[in-house]
Design a protein around this motif. Sequence first.
Motif, PDB file in Angstrom:
ATOM      1  N   LEU A 122       5.873  10.032  -0.119  1.00  0.00           N
ATOM      2  CA  LEU A 122       5.062   8.820  -0.034  1.00  0.00           C
ATOM      3  C   LEU A 122       5.393   8.052   1.236  1.00  0.00           C
ATOM      4  O   LEU A 122       6.487   8.183   1.780  1.00  0.00           O
ATOM      5  N   SER A 123       4.459   7.212   1.653  1.00  0.00           N
ATOM      6  CA  SER A 123       4.752   6.206   2.676  1.00  0.00           C
ATOM      7  C   SER A 123       4.287   4.861   2.144  1.00  0.00           C
ATOM      8  O   SER A 123       3.333   4.779   1.369  1.00  0.00           O
ATOM      9  N   MET A 124       4.989   3.802   2.564  1.00  0.00           N
ATOM     10  CA  MET A 124       4.694   2.454   2.087  1.00  0.00           C
ATOM     11  C   MET A 124       4.428   1.543   3.283  1.00  0.00           C
ATOM     12  O   MET A 124       5.140   1.597   4.283  1.00  0.00           O
TER      13      MET A 124
ATOM     14  N   ASN B 229       0.854  -1.182   0.000  1.00  0.00           N
ATOM     15  CA  ASN B 229       0.000   0.000   0.000  1.00  0.00           C
ATOM     16  C   ASN B 229       0.889   1.232   0.000  1.00  0.00           C
ATOM     17  O   ASN B 229       1.822   1.327   0.805  1.00  0.00           O
ATOM     18  N   LEU B 230       0.584   2.150  -0.891  1.00  0.00           N
ATOM     19  CA  LEU B 230       1.287   3.424  -0.945  1.00  0.00           C
ATOM     20  C   LEU B 230       0.308   4.539  -0.606  1.00  0.00           C
ATOM     21  O   LEU B 230      -0.839   4.515  -1.050  1.00  0.00           O
ATOM     22  N   TYR B 231       0.792   5.495   0.173  1.00  0.00           N
ATOM     23  CA  TYR B 231      -0.027   6.638   0.581  1.00  0.00           C
ATOM     24  C   TYR B 231       0.747   7.920   0.362  1.00  0.00           C
ATOM     25  O   TYR B 231       1.965   7.958   0.527  1.00  0.00           O
ATOM     26  N   SER B 232       0.012   8.974   0.024  1.00  0.00           N
ATOM     27  CA  SER B 232       0.615  10.288  -0.112  1.00  0.00           C
ATOM     28  C   SER B 232      -0.404  11.350   0.248  1.00  0.00           C
ATOM     29  O   SER B 232      -1.597  11.187  -0.005  1.00  0.00           O
TER      30      SER B 232
ATOM     31  N   GLU C 279      -3.131   0.349  -3.756  1.00  0.00           N
ATOM     32  CA  GLU C 279      -2.854  -0.977  -3.218  1.00  0.00           C
ATOM     33  C   GLU C 279      -2.728  -1.971  -4.355  1.00  0.00           C
ATOM     34  O   GLU C 279      -3.463  -1.916  -5.337  1.00  0.00           O
TER      35      GLU C 279
ATOM     36  N   LEU D   3       1.623   9.719  -6.221  1.00  0.00           N
ATOM     37  CA  LEU D   3       1.477   8.300  -6.558  1.00  0.00           C
ATOM     38  C   LEU D   3       1.597   8.086  -8.063  1.00  0.00           C
ATOM     39  O   LEU D   3       2.269   7.155  -8.508  1.00  0.00           O
TER      40      LEU D   3
ATOM     41  N   ASN E 286      -3.988   7.129  -2.321  1.00  0.00           N
ATOM     42  CA  ASN E 286      -3.578   5.790  -1.890  1.00  0.00           C
ATOM     43  C   ASN E 286      -3.694   4.810  -3.049  1.00  0.00           C
ATOM     44  O   ASN E 286      -4.448   5.017  -3.985  1.00  0.00           O
TER      45      ASN E 286
ATOM     46  N   PHE F  28      11.234   1.939  -4.139  1.00  0.00           N
ATOM     47  CA  PHE F  28      10.703   2.950  -3.223  1.00  0.00           C
ATOM     48  C   PHE F  28      11.823   3.537  -2.357  1.00  0.00           C
ATOM     49  O   PHE F  28      11.966   4.752  -2.244  1.00  0.00           O
TER      50      PHE F  28
ATOM     51  N   CYS G 242      13.164   7.367  -2.324  1.00  0.00           N
ATOM     52  CA  CYS G 242      12.266   7.949  -1.321  1.00  0.00           C
ATOM     53  C   CYS G 242      12.472   9.450  -1.121  1.00  0.00           C
ATOM     54  O   CYS G 242      11.536  10.149  -0.722  1.00  0.00           O
TER      55      CYS G 242
END
Length: 93
Positions: A61-63, A6-9, A36, A15, A34, A52, A56
């Motif tokens: 982003l967060s993973m 899952n990636l979030y920003s 997935e 993304l 987001n 990633f 980074c």
Amino acid sequence: MSVSVNLYSKKKGELNKFLSHFYNTNFDLENSFNWEKKYANPIELAEIIGTFIDNCEDYFLSMWICLDKDVFVHVTKENADDIIRYLYERFPY
């Protein structure tokens, strides 16, 4: 069994920018905050985790990855190598 990434920003378009770079194509996401993807082979996570972490600093982003039902692990620069090693130890195929 499937695993997921899952990636979030919080930044619009991040993304799309990252996924377009990773897949070398143009992404157009409905929900640009987001994303997935589920994988049948857990070892496939290693490639996106590596990309990633290598990039980074270029993306906001967060993973998170999910290897077991309802258990999510935050992927950071500090734990990425250990996670990749763990993937190859736990799923040696």
